[in-house]
Design a protein around this motif. Structure first.
Motif, PDB file in Angstrom:
ATOM      1  N   SER A 141      -5.963   4.812  -2.798  1.00  0.00           N
ATOM      2  CA  SER A 141      -6.108   3.709  -1.850  1.00  0.00           C
ATOM      3  C   SER A 141      -6.925   2.577  -2.462  1.00  0.00           C
ATOM      4  O   SER A 141      -6.562   1.396  -2.357  1.00  0.00           O
TER       5      SER A 141
ATOM      6  N   HIS B 298      -7.931   8.905  -1.654  1.00  0.00           N
ATOM      7  CA  HIS B 298      -8.871   7.788  -1.543  1.00  0.00           C
ATOM      8  C   HIS B 298      -8.933   6.987  -2.842  1.00  0.00           C
ATOM      9  O   HIS B 298      -9.068   5.762  -2.829  1.00  0.00           O
TER      10      HIS B 298
ATOM     11  N   TYR C 266       0.819  -1.217   0.000  1.00  0.00           N
ATOM     12  CA  TYR C 266       0.000   0.000   0.000  1.00  0.00           C
ATOM     13  C   TYR C 266       0.851   1.265   0.000  1.00  0.00           C
ATOM     14  O   TYR C 266       0.646   2.171  -0.817  1.00  0.00           O
TER      15      TYR C 266
ATOM     16  N   ASN D 207       1.768   3.974  -3.211  1.00  0.00           N
ATOM     17  CA  ASN D 207       1.456   5.404  -3.170  1.00  0.00           C
ATOM     18  C   ASN D 207       2.694   6.257  -3.419  1.00  0.00           C
ATOM     19  O   ASN D 207       2.616   7.316  -4.046  1.00  0.00           O
TER      20      ASN D 207
ATOM     21  N   SER E 110      -4.958   0.637  -4.862  1.00  0.00           N
ATOM     22  CA  SER E 110      -4.027  -0.266  -4.185  1.00  0.00           C
ATOM     23  C   SER E 110      -4.728  -1.522  -3.680  1.00  0.00           C
ATOM     24  O   SER E 110      -4.196  -2.627  -3.790  1.00  0.00           O
TER      25      SER E 110
END
Length: 386
Positions: A203, A200, A47, A51, A206
């Motif tokens: 996320s 978001h 994660y 990012n 991911s």
């Protein structure tokens, strides 16, 4: 190098060979290169690393041709990136640090949580602990279940209500008699009612990627305003070659299914959602439309228009009461989408005025449903399955 912010040797970490969307490469000092090379090669399924590398790609995808003699900053989550645009044809990464003070804390902070079944309370209880990854080994009927709720007062309400949506969206594999057992849980990605934060979207990308890399089946339940964020994430997967192992997205997500419950947002009509899922290989299960959510759902608005016209024709009003009421509401929707500060007051007033008409009750079910329209738009009506 003319215009460079450093005299030390620089090495390119992101170039146009990585993606056709790169406007200018990203360079960094040699001593930083090996660490970023490791991140670039091993970010899939992680994660935080995902990012990090995506931040570099997003920076490189910005239009080129601009220079700035000062040092620029980019903040994303707990990370701060310092870089230079002194060279027109490149970006130079100067420094990178982690600042934990930038991490939002608190029980309602946007994060991945688990909603567990409490057999004593006979309800879904959302934990306060924040997880980095979904527990993909926890499965019901061969797949992990994950939910992304829209607007709720808090994550506790979201978990309790969305749990009911899941059992209705997937009646064969998530029926209450099968899943409402102590120790069972579903993953809950809570955005704390902030549906504009680009983080978001990243996320969700991911999480989808993590499941794909482990070749694990996932049933997604996406609700309300979260649908628009989910759509942005899926669009990213379909258009960004740098999305790691998902660059060949077609038929790549067949193990993952999605059901949209009362969706809201841009490109969230039922046909649009189905077409987008087909494009990236997601298994589209269905969409539950809240017929009363006429301000934020195009399909519901179309149905409402049909009902208004029919009612007006039967009463012989020729657009005096029923149809005018719909027209005002429709205009109110356009105003809200344009960000008008008076739109909410205007639409609420229109609804109240229409309900107060002496002959409003003669419209039967149509008139009685108008309070549900108001509740869906300004209350909690869209939280319910309907």
């Amino acid at each position: 190098m003319n215009g460079s912010m450093t005299t030390k040797p620089l090495v390119a970490i992101i170039t146009q060979r990585d993606s056709s969307n790169i406007c200018r490469p990203v360079y960094m000092a040699e001593k930083q290169y090996e660490q970023w090379k490791y991140i670039k090669q091993n970010h899939n399924g992680n994660y935080y690393l995902t990012n990090l590398i995506r931040a570099l790609y997003d920076l490189a995808a910005c239009p080129g041709g601009r220079t700035h003699t000062g040092i620029q900053h980019k903040t994303f989550g707990p990370f701060i990136m310092r870089y230079s645009l002194a060279q027109e044809d490149r970006i130079e990464l100067i420094a990178f640090k982690v600042d934990q003070s930038l991490v939002k804390v608190g029980t309602q902070a946007p994060a991945l949580y688990r909603s567990e079944w409490d057999d004593e309370e006979k309800n879904w209880d959302t934990e306060d602990y924040q997880y980095q990854n979904m527990d993909l080994t926890h499965q019901w009927k061969g797949a992990h279940t994950a939910a992304i709720p829209g607007k709720f007062d808090d994550k506790g309400d979201a978990g309790r209500i969305i749990g009911k949506h899941i059992t209705k969206a997937y009646p064969e594999t998530c029926h209450s008699s099968l899943v409402q057992k102590q120790g069972n849980h579903f993953s809950l990605f809570w955005m704390n009612n902030d549906f504009e934060d680009r983080a978001h979207v990243e996320s969700i990308v991911s999480f989808i990627q993590q499941a794909k890399l482990k070749n694990t089946a996932v049933r997604w339940l996406v609700h309300g305003e979260a649908a628009g964020v989910f759509v942005d994430a899926v669009k990213y997967l379909s258009t960004q070659p740098q999305a790691g192992a998902l660059k060949d997205t077609t038929s790549n997500l067949a193990e993952q299914s999605v059901f949209f419950s009362n969706p809201r947002g841009k490109d969230c009509r039922e046909k649009q959602l189905e077409a987008l899922c087909e494009k990236v290989g997601l298994n589209y299960v269905g969409t539950k439309i809240n017929d009363y959510d006429i301000l934020f759902n195009g399909d519901a608005r179309d149905k409402f228009s049909d009902k208004a016209i029919t009612a007006g024709s039967i009463m012989g009003l020729s657009g005096v009461t029923g149809y005018v009421g719909y027209t005002a509401l429709s205009n109110g929707y356009d105003a809200i989408m344009a960000g008008s500060s008076i739109a909410t007051t205007m639409v609420a007033g229109t609804s109240a005025y229409f309900l107060a008409k002496d002959k409003a009750t003669t419209f039967g079910g149509y008139a009685r449903n108008l309070p549900k329209v108001v509740s869906s738009a300004f209350g909690k009506g869209n939280q319910q399955w309907h």
